[in-house]
Motif scaffolding. Structure first.
Motif, mmCIF file in Angstrom:
data_model
loop_
_atom_site.group_PDB
_atom_site.id
_atom_site.type_symbol
_atom_site.label_atom_id
_atom_site.label_comp_id
_atom_site.label_asym_id
_atom_site.label_seq_id
_atom_site.Cartn_x
_atom_site.Cartn_y
_atom_site.Cartn_z
ATOM 1 N N ALA A 88 4.864 -21.412 2.262
ATOM 2 C CA ALA A 88 3.958 -22.444 3.470
ATOM 3 C C ALA A 88 4.301 -23.475 3.531
ATOM 4 O O ALA A 88 3.421 -23.725 4.512
ATOM 5 C CB ALA A 88 2.578 -21.896 2.724
ATOM 6 N N ARG A 89 4.248 -24.182 2.645
ATOM 7 C CA ARG A 89 4.862 -25.673 2.917
ATOM 8 C C ARG A 89 4.946 -26.383 3.963
ATOM 9 O O ARG A 89 4.966 -26.960 4.026
ATOM 10 C CB ARG A 89 4.551 -26.172 1.265
ATOM 11 C CG ARG A 89 4.972 -27.925 1.370
ATOM 12 C CD ARG A 89 5.460 -28.213 0.020
ATOM 13 N NE ARG A 89 7.155 -28.021 0.535
ATOM 14 C CZ ARG A 89 7.330 -29.396 0.983
ATOM 15 N NH1 ARG A 89 7.651 -30.046 2.061
ATOM 16 N NH2 ARG A 89 9.064 -28.404 0.736
ATOM 17 N N ARG A 90 6.102 -25.525 4.627
ATOM 18 C CA ARG A 90 6.780 -25.775 5.381
ATOM 19 C C ARG A 90 6.829 -25.751 6.984
ATOM 20 O O ARG A 90 7.322 -26.314 8.082
ATOM 21 C CB ARG A 90 8.718 -26.013 5.085
ATOM 22 C CG ARG A 90 8.983 -26.346 3.952
ATOM 23 C CD ARG A 90 10.392 -26.092 3.407
ATOM 24 N NE ARG A 90 10.404 -24.860 3.502
ATOM 25 C CZ ARG A 90 11.574 -23.595 4.112
ATOM 26 N NH1 ARG A 90 11.733 -24.241 5.102
ATOM 27 N NH2 ARG A 90 11.036 -22.602 3.512
ATOM 28 N N SER A 91 5.378 -24.978 6.809
ATOM 29 C CA SER A 91 5.004 -24.799 7.899
ATOM 30 C C SER A 91 3.777 -25.198 8.083
ATOM 31 O O SER A 91 2.957 -25.580 7.739
ATOM 32 C CB SER A 91 5.088 -22.721 8.151
ATOM 33 O OG SER A 91 6.367 -22.135 7.807
ATOM 34 N N LYS A 92 3.308 -25.311 9.685
ATOM 35 C CA LYS A 92 1.940 -25.883 10.174
ATOM 36 C C LYS A 92 0.742 -24.568 10.400
ATOM 37 O O LYS A 92 1.677 -23.565 11.082
ATOM 38 C CB LYS A 92 2.664 -26.103 11.498
ATOM 39 C CG LYS A 92 3.169 -28.109 10.998
ATOM 40 C CD LYS A 92 3.607 -29.072 12.300
ATOM 41 C CE LYS A 92 4.768 -30.178 11.656
ATOM 42 N NZ LYS A 92 4.825 -30.872 13.316
ATOM 43 N N PRO A 93 -0.220 -25.313 10.322
ATOM 44 C CA PRO A 93 -1.676 -24.661 10.914
ATOM 45 C C PRO A 93 -1.580 -24.516 12.379
ATOM 46 O O PRO A 93 -0.647 -24.670 13.190
ATOM 47 C CB PRO A 93 -2.314 -25.140 10.860
ATOM 48 C CG PRO A 93 -2.310 -25.782 9.403
ATOM 49 C CD PRO A 93 -0.756 -26.540 10.133
ATOM 50 N N ILE A 94 -1.226 -23.436 13.242
ATOM 51 C CA ILE A 94 -1.530 -22.642 14.025
ATOM 52 C C ILE A 94 -2.516 -22.035 14.393
ATOM 53 O O ILE A 94 -3.562 -21.194 14.509
ATOM 54 C CB ILE A 94 0.157 -21.361 14.661
ATOM 55 C CG1 ILE A 94 1.158 -21.653 13.673
ATOM 56 C CG2 ILE A 94 -0.785 -20.408 15.724
ATOM 57 C CD1 ILE A 94 1.864 -20.129 13.232
ATOM 58 N N ALA A 95 -2.986 -22.698 16.004
ATOM 59 C CA ALA A 95 -4.232 -22.388 16.723
ATOM 60 C C ALA A 95 -3.951 -21.439 17.709
ATOM 61 O O ALA A 95 -3.543 -21.137 18.493
ATOM 62 C CB ALA A 95 -4.752 -23.823 17.090
ATOM 63 N N VAL A 96 -4.528 -20.259 17.134
ATOM 64 C CA VAL A 96 -4.230 -19.351 17.594
ATOM 65 C C VAL A 96 -5.068 -18.923 18.901
ATOM 66 O O VAL A 96 -4.608 -17.704 19.667
ATOM 67 C CB VAL A 96 -4.149 -17.715 17.157
ATOM 68 C CG1 VAL A 96 -3.851 -16.396 17.278
ATOM 69 C CG2 VAL A 96 -3.287 -17.420 15.498
ATOM 70 N N GLY A 97 -6.689 -19.525 19.022
ATOM 71 C CA GLY A 97 -7.590 -19.040 19.390
ATOM 72 C C GLY A 97 -8.056 -17.891 19.479
ATOM 73 O O GLY A 97 -8.488 -17.531 18.902
ATOM 74 N N ARG A 98 -8.697 -17.372 20.516
ATOM 75 C CA ARG A 98 -9.689 -16.241 20.136
ATOM 76 C C ARG A 98 -9.173 -14.714 20.542
ATOM 77 O O ARG A 98 -8.457 -14.905 20.852
ATOM 78 C CB ARG A 98 -10.266 -16.292 21.846
ATOM 79 C CG ARG A 98 -11.225 -17.260 22.230
ATOM 80 C CD ARG A 98 -12.483 -17.146 23.706
ATOM 81 N NE ARG A 98 -13.175 -16.100 23.510
ATOM 82 C CZ ARG A 98 -14.803 -16.567 23.031
ATOM 83 N NH1 ARG A 98 -15.073 -17.206 22.900
ATOM 84 N NH2 ARG A 98 -15.647 -15.291 23.522
ATOM 85 N N LEU A 99 -10.191 -13.910 19.703
ATOM 86 C CA LEU A 99 -9.276 -12.947 19.256
ATOM 87 C C LEU A 99 -10.404 -11.566 19.905
ATOM 88 O O LEU A 99 -11.248 -12.287 20.124
ATOM 89 C CB LEU A 99 -9.622 -12.242 17.394
ATOM 90 C CG LEU A 99 -8.803 -13.154 17.086
ATOM 91 C CD1 LEU A 99 -8.555 -12.919 15.280
ATOM 92 C CD2 LEU A 99 -7.406 -13.054 17.401
ATOM 93 N N ALA A 100 -9.894 -10.754 20.149
ATOM 94 C CA ALA A 100 -11.038 -9.828 21.318
ATOM 95 C C ALA A 100 -10.782 -8.557 20.522
ATOM 96 O O ALA A 100 -9.138 -7.866 20.141
ATOM 97 C CB ALA A 100 -10.548 -9.355 22.449
ATOM 98 N N VAL A 101 -11.527 -7.152 20.530
ATOM 99 C CA VAL A 101 -11.633 -6.017 20.497
ATOM 100 C C VAL A 101 -10.397 -5.352 21.098
ATOM 101 O O VAL A 101 -10.417 -5.346 22.684
ATOM 102 C CB VAL A 101 -12.476 -5.008 19.957
ATOM 103 C CG1 VAL A 101 -12.027 -4.049 19.890
ATOM 104 C CG2 VAL A 101 -13.498 -5.616 19.034
ATOM 105 N N SER A 102 -9.354 -4.640 20.792
ATOM 106 C CA SER A 102 -8.140 -4.371 21.865
ATOM 107 C C SER A 102 -8.040 -2.771 21.189
ATOM 108 O O SER A 102 -7.780 -2.252 20.151
ATOM 109 C CB SER A 102 -7.370 -5.178 22.314
ATOM 110 O OG SER A 102 -6.424 -5.309 21.112
ATOM 111 N N THR A 103 -7.183 -1.640 21.755
ATOM 112 C CA THR A 103 -6.730 -0.258 21.373
ATOM 113 C C THR A 103 -5.049 -0.479 21.482
ATOM 114 O O THR A 103 -4.191 -1.535 22.390
ATOM 115 C CB THR A 103 -6.713 0.404 22.011
ATOM 116 O OG1 THR A 103 -6.397 0.459 23.035
ATOM 117 C CG2 THR A 103 -8.793 0.830 21.982
#
Length: 235
Positions: A88-103
């Motif tokens: 975790a220390r060697r990884s950067k935060p990731i902006a994933v964006g919007r989530l939506a309900v799907s199947t």
């Protein structure tokens, strides 16, 4: 009590609206351990809804990076925690964006899970998943016959069967797709997804996801998984 298995998941912060929504839908808060029994999507009562969410309720609201595994004989709990913290220390935060309900279709017969998924693909997420899958595999005990028997080879592609044998989970690496499961596999998934979409829009004002931590979940003897520790990305 000693945990039975460990898993590395993505989980929103427990104080976030996204976490509260997911926990309400599946019927349990894996951070506090509390039961959530009042939610019901339109067209269902609370009791009927709980029957649709038994599987995700057991695992807690999450998206899988490293699926549940037993510790290898030559490593300890502290070794695993140190490795997750360093990854975790060697990884950067990731902006994933919007989530939506799907199947997500389970088979050709029409059964599908309802889940929250990103509206747009991410280049960084698969890279993080691969680092977690490969980097933490030395801590995973080899599959036993019971674990193999839980997977029906007829439901998997050849690549998924090979991935399962090598990494302990068929939907890793090339078959990874970020998703926060909200229901069991059900036949009327599209109708349920429509009802959940309305609830999601009403209850979560900001549906964007930023991956800011690796969440280490542990399984207790009663079979349920709980959040044990969140490791912030970037330290």
């Amino acid at each position: 009590m000693t945990p039975l298995r460990y898993a590395i998941y993505l989980a929103p912060p427990p104080e976030s609206a996204l976490w509260r929504f997911g926990s309400e839908v599946i019927g349990r808060d894996a951070a506090s351990g509390e039961t959530r029994s009042g939610f019901a999507a339109a067209g269902f009562d609370a009791a009927a809804w709980r029957l649709l969410t038994t599987d995700p309720r057991r695992y807690g609201f999450h998206a899988t990076l490293k699926a549940p595994f037993r510790l290898a004989d030559d490593v300890g709990r502290s070794d695993l925690y140190a490795a997750v913290a360093e990854l975790a220390r060697r990884s950067k935060p990731i902006a994933v964006g919007r989530l939506a309900v799907s199947t997500l279709a389970l088979d050709a017969g029409g059964s599908a899970f309802v889940a929250l998924t990103p509206l747009a693909p991410s280049l960084e997420l698969p890279r993080l998943e691969e680092r977690v899958v490969r980097g933490l595999d030395p801590f995973r005990a080899p599959l036993n016959e019971f674990e193999r028997a839980r997977r029906d080879p007829a439901e998997l592609t050849l690549r998924q069967r090979e991935t399962f044998e090598r990494w302990g989970y068929p939907y890793a690496l090339a078959d990874f797709r970020l998703h926060f499961t909200l229901t069991n596999a059900i036949d009327d998934a599209e109708a349920v997804a429509a009802a959940l979409s309305a609830a999601f829009a009403a209850e979560v004002a900001d549906p964007t996801l930023t991956v800011d931590a690796l969440a280490l979940f542990v399984q207790k003897p009663d079979g349920e998984f709980v959040v044990d520790q969140r490791f912030p990305l970037g330290g």
